[in-house]
Design a protein around this motif. Sequence first.
Motif, PDB file in Angstrom:
ATOM      1  N   VAL A   1      31.142  33.060  42.567  1.00  0.00           N
ATOM      2  CA  VAL A   1      32.278  32.216  42.944  1.00  0.00           C
ATOM      3  C   VAL A   1      33.535  33.004  42.583  1.00  0.00           C
ATOM      4  CG1 VAL A   1      33.335  29.958  42.668  1.00  0.00           C
ATOM      5  CG2 VAL A   1      30.889  30.225  42.292  1.00  0.00           C
ATOM      6  N   VAL A   2      34.130  33.639  43.549  1.00  0.00           N
ATOM      7  CA  VAL A   2      35.218  34.565  43.245  1.00  0.00           C
ATOM      8  C   VAL A   2      36.439  34.310  44.135  1.00  0.00           C
ATOM      9  CG1 VAL A   2      34.000  36.471  42.167  1.00  0.00           C
ATOM     10  CG2 VAL A   2      33.895  36.205  44.620  1.00  0.00           C
ATOM     11  N   ALA A   3      37.459  35.113  43.949  1.00  0.00           N
ATOM     12  CA  ALA A   3      38.666  34.904  44.746  1.00  0.00           C
ATOM     13  C   ALA A   3      38.891  36.113  45.658  1.00  0.00           C
ATOM     14  CB  ALA A   3      39.835  34.653  43.825  1.00  0.00           C
TER      15      ALA A   3
ATOM     16  N   ASP B   1      36.682  30.586  45.005  1.00  0.00           N
ATOM     17  CA  ASP B   1      36.872  29.805  43.783  1.00  0.00           C
ATOM     18  C   ASP B   1      38.002  28.800  43.974  1.00  0.00           C
ATOM     19  OD1 ASP B   1      36.761  28.857  41.267  1.00  0.00           O
ATOM     20  OD2 ASP B   1      37.488  30.677  40.283  1.00  0.00           O
TER      21      ASP B   1
ATOM     22  N   GLY C   1      31.073  36.985  38.181  1.00  0.00           N
ATOM     23  CA  GLY C   1      31.196  36.220  39.420  1.00  0.00           C
ATOM     24  C   GLY C   1      31.329  34.729  39.181  1.00  0.00           C
ATOM     25  N   ASN C   2      31.914  34.374  38.039  1.00  0.00           N
ATOM     26  CA  ASN C   2      32.051  32.966  37.649  1.00  0.00           C
ATOM     27  C   ASN C   2      30.697  32.275  37.549  1.00  0.00           C
ATOM     28  OD1 ASN C   2      34.706  32.586  37.036  1.00  0.00           O
ATOM     29  ND2 ASN C   2      35.313  32.095  39.126  1.00  0.00           N
ATOM     30  N   ARG C   3      29.628  33.061  37.430  1.00  0.00           N
ATOM     31  CA  ARG C   3      28.338  32.454  37.113  1.00  0.00           C
ATOM     32  C   ARG C   3      28.246  32.316  35.604  1.00  0.00           C
ATOM     33  NH1 ARG C   3      24.616  32.400  41.218  1.00  0.00           N
ATOM     34  NH2 ARG C   3      23.801  30.802  39.848  1.00  0.00           N
TER      35      ARG C   3
ATOM     36  N   ARG D   1      34.931  36.624  35.710  1.00  0.00           N
ATOM     37  CA  ARG D   1      35.085  36.467  37.153  1.00  0.00           C
ATOM     38  C   ARG D   1      34.652  37.716  37.897  1.00  0.00           C
ATOM     39  NH1 ARG D   1      40.800  35.185  39.729  1.00  0.00           N
ATOM     40  NH2 ARG D   1      40.611  37.112  40.868  1.00  0.00           N
TER      41      ARG D   1
ATOM     42  N   GLU E   1      41.963  28.414  34.710  1.00  0.00           N
ATOM     43  CA  GLU E   1      41.942  27.467  35.810  1.00  0.00           C
ATOM     44  C   GLU E   1      42.951  26.342  35.596  1.00  0.00           C
ATOM     45  OE1 GLU E   1      38.553  27.528  37.858  1.00  0.00           O
ATOM     46  OE2 GLU E   1      38.296  25.376  38.095  1.00  0.00           O
TER      47      GLU E   1
END
Lengths: 271, 356
Positions: B216-218, B174, A219-221, A215, A231
Motif C-alpha cells: 500500500v504505497v503512494a 495509500d 510497503g505499509n504491510r 512505507r 497519516e
Amino acid sequence: MEMQKKSFFMVPYLAWIALFVVAPMALILYQSLFDITGHFTFSNYTSYLESTTYLKMTFNSIWYAFLITFFTLLISYPTAYLLNRLKNKRLWLLLIILPTWINLLLKTYAFIGLFSQNGSVNDFLRFVGAGSHQILFTDFSFIFVASYIEIPFMILPIFNSLDEINPSLINASRDLGASAWQTFKRVIVPLTMPGVKSGFQAVFIPSLSLFMITRLIGGNRVITLGTAIEEHFLVTQNWGMGSTIGVILIIAMFVVMFLTRERKSKGGQSR
Amino acid sequence: MKKLIAIFVGILAVCAVIAGLNHQMNAKTTSNEKKVLNIYNWGDYIDPDLITKFEKQTGYHVVYETFDSNEAMLTKIKQGGTSYDLTVPSDYTVQRMIKSGLVAKIDKSKLSNYKNIDSRFLNLSFDPNNDYSIPYFWGTLGIVYNDQFVQADQVQHWDQLWNPAFKKSIMLTDSARDMLGVALITQGHSMNTTNYSELKSAQEKLNLLMPNVKAVVADEIKMYMKQNEAKIAVTYSGEASEMMSYNKHLHYVVPDEGSNMWFDNIVIPKTAKHKAAAYDFINFMLEPKNAAQNAEYIGYSTPNKAAMKYLPADVRNDKQFYPAESTVKNLEVYKDLPLKVIGNYNDLFLEFKMSK
C-alpha cells in the motif's frame, strides 16, 4: 563574578533546551488535548486506549523495534570487539561510520533496487537456481534494512566503551587465572554495558517511530506508530490524535531511558 | 550581566536589520506589480514552453513555485504571508478553500475562453457555479495492469481484483477514500457515503482483498510499475499516463461500473496581488491550442472541448483517458465530507492496513 560567568555560559544551553526540547513537547501535549473539530477533550487518549487497532500497532512497533535492536546488537558487539583488536582500528571504524553520511532515503532507495523482482538479489537467486522471491514488502526486508541503517549507532558506543577498558584489567584477570571466556564474561562484558545501553537507546528509540522505511521497504504491510503519526498529520489532518501518539512515544522513550539508565554502583557488584 | 545586555541588543539589532530588508523587498515587489505573476502549482504540471510563450505574449514575468500535496499547499496559503496569484487545488480542496474563504470569486465575463470548457465538467458539486474555480485537468481512478502477466479481460471490473489468481500482486494507493471507495462501488454504494455501516461492510470487503495486496504505497507505485515489480496497481489516471510513457506493457482501465473522477482546478487566492495577470493567464491557458499543447505535455485529460481537435487522434480517441460517455456518467466526484466522517474513513482504512 564566577557565578555570573557560569550563568552567562548557561544561556545558549538553556535557550536551546527551552526552545527545542521543552516548547515542542509542551506543544505536542497541548495539541493532543484537542479533537479534530478543535474542542478541548481527553477523547484522543481514551480512544487510543480503547482501540484495539492502536494497541496492536503499539505492540507491533515495540516488537519490531525490539527485533531491530536485537539484530543490530547481535552484529555490532562482535564487530566492535574485533575492530577494537585490529591494528588501524580508527580507520576501520571510520569505514563503518561512513555510510551514515549518506542520506537515509538514498540508502533506502538503493535497497529497493537490490530487493525488487528484477533486483540484484533476485538475479543472484535465479542464477543459483533458487528462483525469484518476493523480498520487498516483507517483515524480513523491513528488519534487514532498518538494522542496516541503525548498525553504526550501535557499534560506535560499544566500540568506545571497549576502547576505554584499561588493558591492565584484562591482563590482571588472565594473571589471576581466568580463562579467556571468563575474562570476557566477567570483565569485558560488564565494563562495556554502558556502551551497550547507550547503543540500545540510540537504536531502539528511533526504531519505534520509523516511518519512511515502513512505507518504502515494508510497503505499509508493516505498520508502526510512526506511520500512524505521519497519516494523522498529513492525510487525516487530525493533529490531536497524531500528537497523542507522539506523547505516547515520548513516554515510551522515557521508559526506555529509565530502564537503561546508568545505575550508581551498589557496592562492588557492578564495578 | 553587561555581556548579556550586549547580546540582547545585538539580537535586536539583527532583527531590526532583517525587518528593514523585508520591508525593502516588499516595496520592491509592489513597484513591479504590473509585470509579475506568481503561480503556485504542482511540480511539473505545466508545459514550460507555455510559460515562455505567455511571458513573450504579455510581457509578464512568471514566478513559478511548486507543491506536492493539496494539504501542503492549503497549509501554506492558510498561514498567510504568501501572495500567490494562482494555485491549482484538487476538487475537495477547492470546496474546503471556498468554505474557509481563502479564494476570490472569479468574474467569468473577463474570461473570453471560458466557453471552451466542456459543459460536462462545469457546475460540479465542489463548486456548483464555478464561481471560484476553473477546471485545469481531470482524471479518474482505475486499474493499471502489465500485459506480460495479466490479460486485459481479467481486470475490466473492480470485482476481478479479488481473484485468488492475483495473490500478492496488487499495489494499492495509500488513500482511505480511494480504496474504501473501490469497495463501496463493488457493493453498489456511493463513494461519498457517510453511512457508517456501509463503510464498515466496505472495509470488511477490503480485508478480503488483503491476500492479493502486495503493498500500500503512494508515489512509489510509478517506479514499481515501471520496473515490472507488480502486476496490477490501483491508481489515478495521471500517474498511469506517466508510468505508461516509460513501460509500454502497462495499460489503464476505468471500470465502467463506476469510479472516482477528480479535477485539478485553477483558483485565485484571496491574497493575490496581480489579479489582472491571473485572469490573463487563465484565459491564455483556456485557449484551445494552448490547452491541447499542455494536455499533450502532461498526459492528463483536458476538460477543454475546443482543444480536443488539436490533440492527435490517438490521444483524443484513447478510451483509457477519455472514457466513453457510458462510463463517464457512472463516475463520481468526491465531496468534502464532514471531518467526523473523514475520520471514520481513515480509521477503517488504518484497520484494513493492520489486517494481515
